[in-house]
Design an enzyme around this catalytic site. Structure first.
Site, mmCIF file in Angstrom:
data_model
loop_
_atom_site.group_PDB
_atom_site.id
_atom_site.type_symbol
_atom_site.label_atom_id
_atom_site.label_comp_id
_atom_site.label_asym_id
_atom_site.label_seq_id
_atom_site.Cartn_x
_atom_site.Cartn_y
_atom_site.Cartn_z
ATOM 1 N N CYS A 268 34.626 24.063 -1.580
ATOM 2 C CA CYS A 268 34.999 24.151 -3.005
ATOM 3 C C CYS A 268 35.853 22.974 -3.475
ATOM 4 C CB CYS A 268 35.736 25.457 -3.295
ATOM 5 S SG CYS A 268 34.756 26.890 -2.899
ATOM 6 N N HIS B 275 40.321 25.848 -9.720
ATOM 7 C CA HIS B 275 39.064 26.323 -9.125
ATOM 8 C C HIS B 275 38.806 27.746 -9.612
ATOM 9 C CE1 HIS B 275 35.894 27.151 -6.401
ATOM 10 N NE2 HIS B 275 36.597 27.898 -5.561
ATOM 11 N N ASN C 156 32.058 32.056 -8.696
ATOM 12 C CA ASN C 156 32.545 30.920 -7.911
ATOM 13 C C ASN C 156 31.360 30.009 -7.602
ATOM 14 O OD1 ASN C 156 33.480 29.181 -5.935
ATOM 15 N ND2 ASN C 156 34.483 30.758 -4.709
HETATM 16 N N1 ACO Z 1 32.000 46.544 -4.546
HETATM 17 C C1 ACO Z 1 32.681 47.639 -4.234
HETATM 18 N N2 ACO Z 1 33.531 47.697 -3.178
HETATM 19 C C2 ACO Z 1 33.689 46.572 -2.453
HETATM 20 C C3 ACO Z 1 33.005 45.383 -2.746
HETATM 21 C C4 ACO Z 1 32.136 45.386 -3.842
HETATM 22 N N3 ACO Z 1 31.441 44.294 -4.219
HETATM 23 N N4 ACO Z 1 33.372 44.429 -1.847
HETATM 24 C C5 ACO Z 1 34.264 45.005 -1.019
HETATM 25 N N5 ACO Z 1 34.460 46.303 -1.379
HETATM 26 C C6 ACO Z 1 35.327 47.302 -0.768
HETATM 27 C C7 ACO Z 1 35.668 46.984 0.667
HETATM 28 O O1 ACO Z 1 34.663 47.481 1.529
HETATM 29 C C8 ACO Z 1 36.986 47.703 0.823
HETATM 30 O O2 ACO Z 1 36.718 49.072 1.030
HETATM 31 P P1 ACO Z 1 37.620 49.951 2.053
HETATM 32 O O3 ACO Z 1 39.010 49.898 1.481
HETATM 33 O O4 ACO Z 1 36.994 51.288 1.986
HETATM 34 O O5 ACO Z 1 37.513 49.247 3.364
HETATM 35 C C9 ACO Z 1 37.637 47.572 -0.542
HETATM 36 O O6 ACO Z 1 36.581 47.257 -1.465
HETATM 37 C C10 ACO Z 1 38.704 46.503 -0.634
HETATM 38 O O7 ACO Z 1 38.189 45.298 -0.069
HETATM 39 P P2 ACO Z 1 39.073 43.992 0.023
HETATM 40 O O8 ACO Z 1 38.315 42.931 0.743
HETATM 41 O O9 ACO Z 1 40.415 44.360 0.538
HETATM 42 O O10 ACO Z 1 39.197 43.613 -1.532
HETATM 43 P P3 ACO Z 1 40.117 42.542 -2.207
HETATM 44 O O11 ACO Z 1 40.984 43.158 -3.211
HETATM 45 O O12 ACO Z 1 40.755 41.615 -1.222
HETATM 46 O O13 ACO Z 1 39.062 41.652 -3.027
HETATM 47 C C11 ACO Z 1 37.918 39.537 -2.866
HETATM 48 C C12 ACO Z 1 38.047 40.968 -2.315
HETATM 49 C C13 ACO Z 1 37.476 39.625 -4.299
HETATM 50 C C14 ACO Z 1 36.875 38.803 -2.037
HETATM 51 C C15 ACO Z 1 39.282 38.792 -2.798
HETATM 52 O O14 ACO Z 1 39.853 38.964 -1.539
HETATM 53 C C16 ACO Z 1 39.170 37.311 -3.089
HETATM 54 O O15 ACO Z 1 38.885 36.897 -4.183
HETATM 55 N N6 ACO Z 1 39.438 36.429 -2.082
HETATM 56 C C17 ACO Z 1 39.433 34.988 -2.280
HETATM 57 C C18 ACO Z 1 38.055 34.394 -2.354
HETATM 58 C C19 ACO Z 1 38.157 32.907 -2.691
HETATM 59 O O16 ACO Z 1 38.987 32.482 -3.457
HETATM 60 N N7 ACO Z 1 37.379 32.049 -2.130
HETATM 61 C C20 ACO Z 1 37.603 30.621 -2.496
HETATM 62 C C21 ACO Z 1 37.016 29.746 -1.623
HETATM 63 S S1 ACO Z 1 35.274 30.046 -1.548
HETATM 64 C C22 ACO Z 1 34.563 28.644 -0.850
HETATM 65 O O17 ACO Z 1 35.179 27.729 -0.441
HETATM 66 C C23 ACO Z 1 33.055 28.672 -0.722
#
Ligand code: ACO
Length: 330
Positions: free
Chosen positions: A113, A255, A285
């Site tokens: 990214c 970003h 993203n």
């Molecule tokens: N729909 C419904 N539920 C979901 C989904 C979905 N799409 N995805 C995950 N869940 C569930 C999980 O299974 C979990 O369930 P559980 O509690 O029963 O185990 C729950 O939701 C919470 O999951 P988390 O992973 O803890 O959710 P979080 O609040 O952390 O959000 C996210 C996830 C959106 C990916 C966040 O962590 C994030 O944005 N991270 C940063 C990503 C990023 O910035 N990347 C940048 C670089 S990318 C690159 O370089 C290519």
């Protein structure tokens, strides 16, 4: 040797097809409510049969048009991507042919990214050494080619897009002085965000089917924490190095991965949200394309005026991160 290089043209392109949160509800166990509250994303553009170089070509043509330049005036092409059309030939040479060019040096760079800012810094240095250089910097990603549409934790996050700028050693009307660029990386954190399949550590073998390692694997919460911390710290570093404070920034273009990351970052930097450009809701993203897509869109919407200071910041796989300060000169 000149002191500055300038962005003299900007452009972007997204494929026509749109995938909404409601479409994703039909594909995996997710909901519009979950995606919106956790990420801010409502829809993303995705390719049908277009490739990375097709998107790159359209964005490049728009940047050339805006710069009132003929492709033949380009001296170099740098393509930032981790989803090129093929491993060999590299994506920038495919783009070169599509632009009707030959002979000029072309290369790809992969910093996930942060790829656009890495490419911008290379272009800037080419122009500082050779003020006659006119470098096409394009970031193009077909992220959906490396996303597992059965994995709800990643497939809702990404979209396809391209953004391009022309970097020149010569100042022009309506150009952006590249005042500074800062880049960082920490390979020890690489496993937190990876696409290993197809590389020499996990090579394809005839007769063997692909597995989940061929797709984006991410420890979301860990990436989230590092993204906020690293982007805030590099913004503070580049501002202080240039005797600036966040109050001097007219437009902040971070970003576009997640609205919660953007809001946490703006809060840490004490930047009002009215000065932050956000389009993650429309595109998701788009990795390396995220910054030039947002920059080009903001410019086309007239969000940048003469004398404005623009702060760009990105974070991605590697980990890699970087920031840049631009000054708009009318
Ligand atoms: N729909 C419904 N539920 C979901 C989904 C979905 N799409 N995805 C995950 N869940 C569930 C999980 O299974 C979990 O369930 P559980 O509690 O029963 O185990 C729950 O939701 C919470 O999951 P988390 O992973 O803890 O959710 P979080 O609040 O952390 O959000 C996210 C996830 C959106 C990916 C966040 O962590 C994030 O944005 N991270 C940063 C990503 C990023 O910035 N990347 C940048 C670089 S990318 C690159 O370089 C290519």
């Amino acid at each position: 040797m000149s002191n500055f290089a300038y962005i003299v043209g900007v452009g972007h392109f997204v494929p026509d097809k749109i995938l909404t949160n409601q479409d994703l509800e039909q594909m995996v166990d997710t909901s519009d409510e979950w995606i919106t509250t956790r990420t801010g994303i409502k829809k993303r553009h995705v390719v049908q049969d277009e490739t990375c170089s097709d998107l790159a070509l359209k964005a490049s043509q728009q940047a050339l048009q805006q710069a009132k330049m003929d492709p033949a005036e380009l001296t170099h092409i740098i393509l930032a991507t981790f989803t090129p059309d093929a491993y060999v030939p590299n994506g920038s040479t495919v783009l070169q042919t599509k632009l009707g060019l030959n002979q000029i040096p072309c290369f790809d760079i992969n910093a996930a990214c942060t790829g656009f800012l890495y490419a911008l810094e290379l272009a800037r240095n080419i122009c500082l050494v050779n003020p006659k250089a006119q470098v096409l910097v394009v970031a193009s990603e077909v992220l959906t080619s490396r996303v597992n549409f059965q994995d709800r934790s990643t497939c809702v996050l990404f979209g396809d897009a391209a953004g391009a700028v022309i970097v020149s050693g010569q100042k022009r009307e309506n150009s952006f002085q590249i005042t500074d660029v800062c880049l960082k990386a920490d390979g020890s954190l690489g496993p937190l965000l990876s696409v290993i399949g197809g590389g020499s550590s996990h090579p394809p073998r005839l007769g063997l089917s692909i597995d989940e390692k061929y797709f984006v694997q991410m420890q979301g919460q860990e990436v989230f924490k590092h993204a906020v911390r690293s982007m805030a710290s590099i913004c503070e570093e580049i501002l202080s190095k240039n005797n600036l404070s966040s109050q001097d920034i007219n437009l902040f273009i971070p970003h576009q991965a997640n609205i919660r990351i953007i809001e946490a970052l703006a809060k840490k930097l004490k930047l009002p949200l009215s000065n932050v450009y956000v389009n993650v809701q429309d595109y998701g993203n788009t990795s390396a394309a995220s910054i030039p897509l947002a920059f080009s869109e903001a410019y086309q919407k007239g969000k940048i005026s003469s004398g404005d200071k623009v702060l760009l910041v990105a974070f991605g796989g590697g980990f890699t991160w970087g920031a840049s300060v631009l000054d708009f000169i009318e």
